[in-house]
Write a protein that holds these residues in place. Structure first.
Motif, PDB file in Angstrom:
ATOM      1  N   ASN A 165       0.848  -1.193   0.000  1.00  0.00           N
ATOM      2  CA  ASN A 165       0.000   0.000   0.000  1.00  0.00           C
ATOM      3  C   ASN A 165       0.884   1.243   0.000  1.00  0.00           C
ATOM      4  O   ASN A 165       1.646   1.480   0.938  1.00  0.00           O
ATOM      5  CB  ASN A 165      -0.957   0.011   1.200  1.00  0.00           C
ATOM      6  CG  ASN A 165      -1.851   1.232   1.175  1.00  0.00           C
ATOM      7  OD1 ASN A 165      -1.554   2.267   1.746  1.00  0.00           O
ATOM      8  ND2 ASN A 165      -2.961   1.144   0.451  1.00  0.00           N
ATOM      9  N   GLY A 166       0.783   2.005  -1.079  1.00  0.00           N
ATOM     10  CA  GLY A 166       1.644   3.172  -1.249  1.00  0.00           C
ATOM     11  C   GLY A 166       1.315   4.280  -0.262  1.00  0.00           C
ATOM     12  O   GLY A 166       2.211   4.928   0.283  1.00  0.00           O
ATOM     13  N   THR A 167       0.021   4.485  -0.020  1.00  0.00           N
ATOM     14  CA  THR A 167      -0.397   5.581   0.859  1.00  0.00           C
ATOM     15  C   THR A 167       0.176   5.413   2.271  1.00  0.00           C
ATOM     16  O   THR A 167       0.767   6.341   2.831  1.00  0.00           O
ATOM     17  CB  THR A 167      -1.940   5.635   0.919  1.00  0.00           C
ATOM     18  OG1 THR A 167      -2.416   5.795  -0.410  1.00  0.00           O
ATOM     19  CG2 THR A 167      -2.431   6.771   1.782  1.00  0.00           C
ATOM     20  N   THR A 168      -0.006   4.231   2.835  1.00  0.00           N
ATOM     21  CA  THR A 168       0.464   4.029   4.215  1.00  0.00           C
ATOM     22  C   THR A 168       1.991   4.026   4.278  1.00  0.00           C
ATOM     23  O   THR A 168       2.570   4.490   5.265  1.00  0.00           O
ATOM     24  CB  THR A 168      -0.078   2.708   4.798  1.00  0.00           C
ATOM     25  OG1 THR A 168       0.122   1.671   3.848  1.00  0.00           O
ATOM     26  CG2 THR A 168      -1.539   2.829   5.143  1.00  0.00           C
ATOM     27  N   ASN A 169       2.637   3.524   3.211  1.00  0.00           N
ATOM     28  CA  ASN A 169       4.099   3.569   3.234  1.00  0.00           C
ATOM     29  C   ASN A 169       4.576   5.007   3.182  1.00  0.00           C
ATOM     30  O   ASN A 169       5.527   5.392   3.868  1.00  0.00           O
ATOM     31  CB  ASN A 169       4.695   2.760   2.077  1.00  0.00           C
ATOM     32  CG  ASN A 169       6.127   2.387   2.358  1.00  0.00           C
ATOM     33  OD1 ASN A 169       6.401   1.716   3.365  1.00  0.00           O
ATOM     34  ND2 ASN A 169       7.056   2.849   1.552  1.00  0.00           N
ATOM     35  N   PHE A 170       3.882   5.821   2.383  1.00  0.00           N
ATOM     36  CA  PHE A 170       4.194   7.242   2.275  1.00  0.00           C
ATOM     37  C   PHE A 170       4.034   7.912   3.641  1.00  0.00           C
ATOM     38  O   PHE A 170       4.901   8.653   4.098  1.00  0.00           O
ATOM     39  CB  PHE A 170       3.262   7.879   1.240  1.00  0.00           C
ATOM     40  CG  PHE A 170       3.579   9.298   0.900  1.00  0.00           C
ATOM     41  CD1 PHE A 170       4.475   9.605  -0.116  1.00  0.00           C
ATOM     42  CD2 PHE A 170       2.980  10.344   1.597  1.00  0.00           C
ATOM     43  CE1 PHE A 170       4.761  10.924  -0.437  1.00  0.00           C
ATOM     44  CE2 PHE A 170       3.278  11.661   1.293  1.00  0.00           C
ATOM     45  CZ  PHE A 170       4.161  11.953   0.275  1.00  0.00           C
ATOM     46  N   ALA A 189      -0.363  12.429   0.490  1.00  0.00           N
ATOM     47  CA  ALA A 189      -0.537  11.194  -0.297  1.00  0.00           C
ATOM     48  C   ALA A 189      -1.818  11.286  -1.128  1.00  0.00           C
ATOM     49  O   ALA A 189      -1.850  10.830  -2.280  1.00  0.00           O
ATOM     50  CB  ALA A 189      -0.587   9.981   0.624  1.00  0.00           C
ATOM     51  N   GLN A 190      -2.856  11.887  -0.556  1.00  0.00           N
ATOM     52  CA  GLN A 190      -4.121  12.046  -1.307  1.00  0.00           C
ATOM     53  C   GLN A 190      -3.915  12.988  -2.494  1.00  0.00           C
ATOM     54  O   GLN A 190      -4.348  12.690  -3.602  1.00  0.00           O
ATOM     55  CB  GLN A 190      -5.216  12.594  -0.384  1.00  0.00           C
ATOM     56  CG  GLN A 190      -5.744  11.556   0.588  1.00  0.00           C
ATOM     57  CD  GLN A 190      -6.772  12.157   1.535  1.00  0.00           C
ATOM     58  OE1 GLN A 190      -6.429  12.873   2.470  1.00  0.00           O
ATOM     59  NE2 GLN A 190      -8.031  11.886   1.288  1.00  0.00           N
ATOM     60  N   ASP A 191      -3.208  14.103  -2.238  1.00  0.00           N
ATOM     61  CA  ASP A 191      -2.965  15.067  -3.322  1.00  0.00           C
ATOM     62  C   ASP A 191      -2.183  14.432  -4.464  1.00  0.00           C
ATOM     63  O   ASP A 191      -2.342  14.797  -5.620  1.00  0.00           O
ATOM     64  CB  ASP A 191      -2.177  16.284  -2.806  1.00  0.00           C
ATOM     65  CG  ASP A 191      -3.040  17.156  -1.907  1.00  0.00           C
ATOM     66  OD1 ASP A 191      -4.273  16.967  -1.919  1.00  0.00           O
ATOM     67  OD2 ASP A 191      -2.479  17.996  -1.185  1.00  0.00           O
ATOM     68  N   LEU A 192      -1.323  13.488  -4.144  1.00  0.00           N
ATOM     69  CA  LEU A 192      -0.498  12.853  -5.175  1.00  0.00           C
ATOM     70  C   LEU A 192      -1.227  11.718  -5.901  1.00  0.00           C
ATOM     71  O   LEU A 192      -0.666  11.078  -6.778  1.00  0.00           O
ATOM     72  CB  LEU A 192       0.809  12.328  -4.543  1.00  0.00           C
ATOM     73  CG  LEU A 192       1.784  13.443  -4.112  1.00  0.00           C
ATOM     74  CD1 LEU A 192       2.858  12.907  -3.173  1.00  0.00           C
ATOM     75  CD2 LEU A 192       2.427  14.085  -5.340  1.00  0.00           C
ATOM     76  N   GLY A 193      -2.490  11.466  -5.517  1.00  0.00           N
ATOM     77  CA  GLY A 193      -3.298  10.471  -6.246  1.00  0.00           C
ATOM     78  C   GLY A 193      -3.041   9.042  -5.812  1.00  0.00           C
ATOM     79  O   GLY A 193      -3.421   8.109  -6.514  1.00  0.00           O
ATOM     80  N   TYR A 194      -2.400   8.845  -4.645  1.00  0.00           N
ATOM     81  CA  TYR A 194      -2.093   7.480  -4.199  1.00  0.00           C
ATOM     82  C   TYR A 194      -3.262   6.848  -3.453  1.00  0.00           C
ATOM     83  O   TYR A 194      -3.458   5.637  -3.493  1.00  0.00           O
ATOM     84  CB  TYR A 194      -0.890   7.472  -3.248  1.00  0.00           C
ATOM     85  CG  TYR A 194       0.374   8.075  -3.822  1.00  0.00           C
ATOM     86  CD1 TYR A 194       0.691   7.922  -5.170  1.00  0.00           C
ATOM     87  CD2 TYR A 194       1.260   8.779  -3.010  1.00  0.00           C
ATOM     88  CE1 TYR A 194       1.856   8.470  -5.685  1.00  0.00           C
ATOM     89  CE2 TYR A 194       2.427   9.328  -3.514  1.00  0.00           C
ATOM     90  CZ  TYR A 194       2.713   9.179  -4.847  1.00  0.00           C
ATOM     91  OH  TYR A 194       3.856   9.715  -5.352  1.00  0.00           O
ATOM     92  N   ALA A 195      -4.007   7.699  -2.723  1.00  0.00           N
ATOM     93  CA  ALA A 195      -5.011   7.154  -1.797  1.00  0.00           C
ATOM     94  C   ALA A 195      -6.279   6.707  -2.521  1.00  0.00           C
ATOM     95  O   ALA A 195      -6.574   7.176  -3.626  1.00  0.00           O
ATOM     96  CB  ALA A 195      -5.362   8.216  -0.753  1.00  0.00           C
ATOM     97  N   GLU A 196      -6.993   5.781  -1.906  1.00  0.00           N
ATOM     98  CA  GLU A 196      -8.300   5.365  -2.418  1.00  0.00           C
ATOM     99  C   GLU A 196      -9.295   6.509  -2.243  1.00  0.00           C
ATOM    100  O   GLU A 196      -9.062   7.431  -1.450  1.00  0.00           O
ATOM    101  CB  GLU A 196      -8.794   4.136  -1.653  1.00  0.00           C
ATOM    102  CG  GLU A 196      -7.944   2.894  -1.869  1.00  0.00           C
ATOM    103  CD  GLU A 196      -7.821   2.510  -3.327  1.00  0.00           C
ATOM    104  OE1 GLU A 196      -8.843   2.233  -3.966  1.00  0.00           O
ATOM    105  OE2 GLU A 196      -6.693   2.501  -3.851  1.00  0.00           O
ATOM    106  N   ALA A 197     -10.446   6.399  -2.954  1.00  0.00           N
ATOM    107  CA  ALA A 197     -11.464   7.448  -2.875  1.00  0.00           C
ATOM    108  C   ALA A 197     -11.786   7.741  -1.402  1.00  0.00           C
ATOM    109  O   ALA A 197     -11.896   8.883  -0.983  1.00  0.00           O
ATOM    110  CB  ALA A 197     -12.701   7.009  -3.638  1.00  0.00           C
ATOM    111  N   ASP A 198     -11.929   6.683  -0.604  1.00  0.00           N
ATOM    112  CA  ASP A 198     -12.063   6.840   0.846  1.00  0.00           C
ATOM    113  C   ASP A 198     -10.762   6.326   1.474  1.00  0.00           C
ATOM    114  O   ASP A 198     -10.507   5.126   1.487  1.00  0.00           O
ATOM    115  CB  ASP A 198     -13.257   6.000   1.344  1.00  0.00           C
ATOM    116  CG  ASP A 198     -13.355   6.031   2.866  1.00  0.00           C
ATOM    117  OD1 ASP A 198     -12.527   6.704   3.503  1.00  0.00           O
ATOM    118  OD2 ASP A 198     -14.267   5.371   3.394  1.00  0.00           O
TER     119      ASP A 198
END
Ligand SMILES: NC(=O)c1ccc[n+]([C@@H]2O[C@H](COP(=O)([O-])OP(=O)(O)OC[C@H]3O[C@@H](n4cnc5c(N)ncnc54)[C@H](O)[C@@H]3O)[C@@H](O)[C@H]2O)c1
Ligand SMILES: N[C@@H](CCO)C(=O)O
Ligand code: NA
Length: 445
Positions: A165-170, A189-198
């Motif tokens: 999971n890229g978001t949590t690693n970030f 991480a959300q701004d960079l498009g890594y996170a899921e919609a939720d």
């Protein structure tokens, strides 16, 4: 059923035009010539299903290609290939099933759906005689599903361990390297498009658990669904845990661990009663471990197999262009199969293995405990560990005013033994608080 004349372009419908979908559309356009040469026929965009026609998006599209009627699009006779990058369970499942029923081959990046209800989709693909590929669903651009499905099809995989999971690693990486707060790192991480919609799917470990189920199913040739995976996210990881890890020469990572536990064995080499154990949780790993060097939104997956030994796959695990790379790779694969009239490997779940409960997993624990600073405390704490059959590897004590902190690292034991030990510690008079409990991976027992 779709009828494509021998030399006509293959027509692709893209469902969803968000972070991934917009990059799929861009690559389809930018690389049209190369894709045609690789497939043997041009791939032409038949339509793009979106939720809102007037939404801003990262790619320009002629209005006549856009539709809000995804079901109508996948039911069309002139659609040969469907890319599903909407995400979630419904309407994605109905759309994929409808596409297969209408004779399209499907590429999806949807790990949530594949991990929850993969068998329904695989059976529909089998019945339709079409492909369902989903390399982008696990570890983004990293080729990992095809190696498990094809390259390692002659070997016996025993363990898969990864950062998927890229978001949590970030987030964990930022907390460790720059001392950033959880919320601030997640927003980036959300701004960079890594996170899921939720983003709950990321931080609570659901996304990694879905990927772990998919990996375990392919690795061990047995159906494993998301509900079979023991899951803990990173929301409880504190700055103190990260600091404590640093003092031990460790770093905290969210790991997905899929293991094949040997059965009794009847000597014919099949090990039919081997079981699987699949878990996702934060863990401390030594900074010298190769997984510790996986930074930002990168992913890495270790695969251990009997004949090949240890293999490592590393690369960008999230983001629009990397994920679109994996989608396009699959699209070329299913398109080639259409041209040659073949199908790729389908589901391989002949083994039907039991899934072990988390209590039977073998782990090590790092436990930080605030205790009274008086004679006999260390012995009392040590006794709690030994009563549950858990052997202690190291104990570190830091004195404070009238209390002390003990940091205990155990040797390998079952998760049930370790959980019972922590419960026992919490009930002791001399223990003021158990401040941190975290599993330790990547070191010898
Ligand atoms: N972003 C990543 O890094 C990444 C990596 C690997 C896999 N994935 C997976 O790819 C899929 C898409 O992810 P994303 O990041 O592009 O999400 P996203 O939210 O950016 O895009 C999804 C798009 O689908 C649209 N949509 C929703 N319902 C629709 C409907 N009924 N009809 C048409 N369009 C509809 C939404 O409006 C949105 O634009 C998900 O399954 C995700 O898990 C994403
Ligand atoms: N949200 C996912 C996208 C890639 O699957 C992640 O952060 O890894
Ligand atoms: Na992948």
């Amino acid at each position: 059923m779709t009828r494509t004349p021998p030399d006509a372009p293959l027509r692709v419908a893209v469902l969803g035009c968000g972070v991934v979908g917009s990059q799929v559309v861009r690559l389809l356009r930018d690389q049209a010539g190369d894709l045609a040469a690789r497939v043997g026929r041009p791939i032409e965009l038949a339509g793009v299903a979106v939720r809102r026609l007037d939404a801003p998006r990262d790619v320009d599209l002629p209005a006549d290609l856009l539709t809000t009627d995804a079901l109508g699009l996948v039911s069309r006779d002139d659609v040969d290939l469907v890319v599903e990058v909407i995400g979630g369970i419904e309407p994605a499942r109905t759309l994929i099933l409808t596409a297969l029923e209408h004779g399209a081959s499907v590429v999806s990046a949807n790990k949530a759906l594949l991990a929850e209800d993969g068998p329904t989709l695989f059976e529909a693909a089998e019945k339709a005689g079409r492909d369902l590929y989903y390399e982008a669903a696990v570890a983004g651009a990293i080729p990992i599903l095809r190696p498990l499905r094809e390259s390692l099809a002659g070997d016996r995989v025993t363990r898969v361990i990864g950062i998927v999971n890229g978001t949590t690693n970030f987030v964990l990486d930022k907390m460790d390297s720059s001392g950033a707060g959880f919320a601030e790192a997640l927003e980036e991480a959300q701004d960079l498009g890594y996170a899921e919609a939720d983003p709950t799917a990321d931080v609570e470990g659901f996304d990694a658990a879905a990927k772990a189920a998919i990996l375990a199913s392919l690795a061990f040739h047995s159906r494993v669904t998301a509900s079979d995976v023991h899951r803990e996210g990173i929301t409880e990881v504190t700055a103190a845990d990260i600091a404590s890890a640093r003092e031990m020469g460790c770093v905290v990572k969210l790991l997905a661990i899929c293991e094949l536990r040997p059965g009794s064995g009847d000597g014919d080499g099949d090990d039919e009663d081997a079981a699987v154990a699949v878990r996702v949780h934060p863990a401390m790993i030594p900074r010298t471990h190769p997984l510790a060097s996986v930074r930002e939104a990168y992913n890495a997956v270790f695969v251990e197999s009997e004949a090949a030994g240890q293999l490592m796959f590393y690369g960008p695990g999230a983001g629009g262009p990397p994920t679109a790379s994996a989608v396009l790779g699959d699209l070329v694969g299913v398109a080639r199969n259409r041209v040659t009239g073949t199908r790729g490997a389908g589901e391989s779940a002949y083994a039907d293995r039991a899934v072990l409960p988390m209590g039977e997993a073998r782990t090590r624990y790092h436990v930080a405990i605030d205790v009274d600073d008086r004679a006999g405390v260390l012995a009392t704490v040590a006794t709690a560990f030994s009563e549950h059959g858990v052997s202690i590897q190291t104990v570190r004590q830091e004195g404070r005013d009238d209390d002390a902190q003990l940091v205990v690292v155990s040797h390998g034991a079952t998760d049930a033994q370790l959980a019972a030990t922590v419960e026992h510690l919490r009930g002791l008079d001399v223990v003021r608080e158990v401040t941190s409990v975290m599993r330790v991976e990547g070191v010898e027992e």
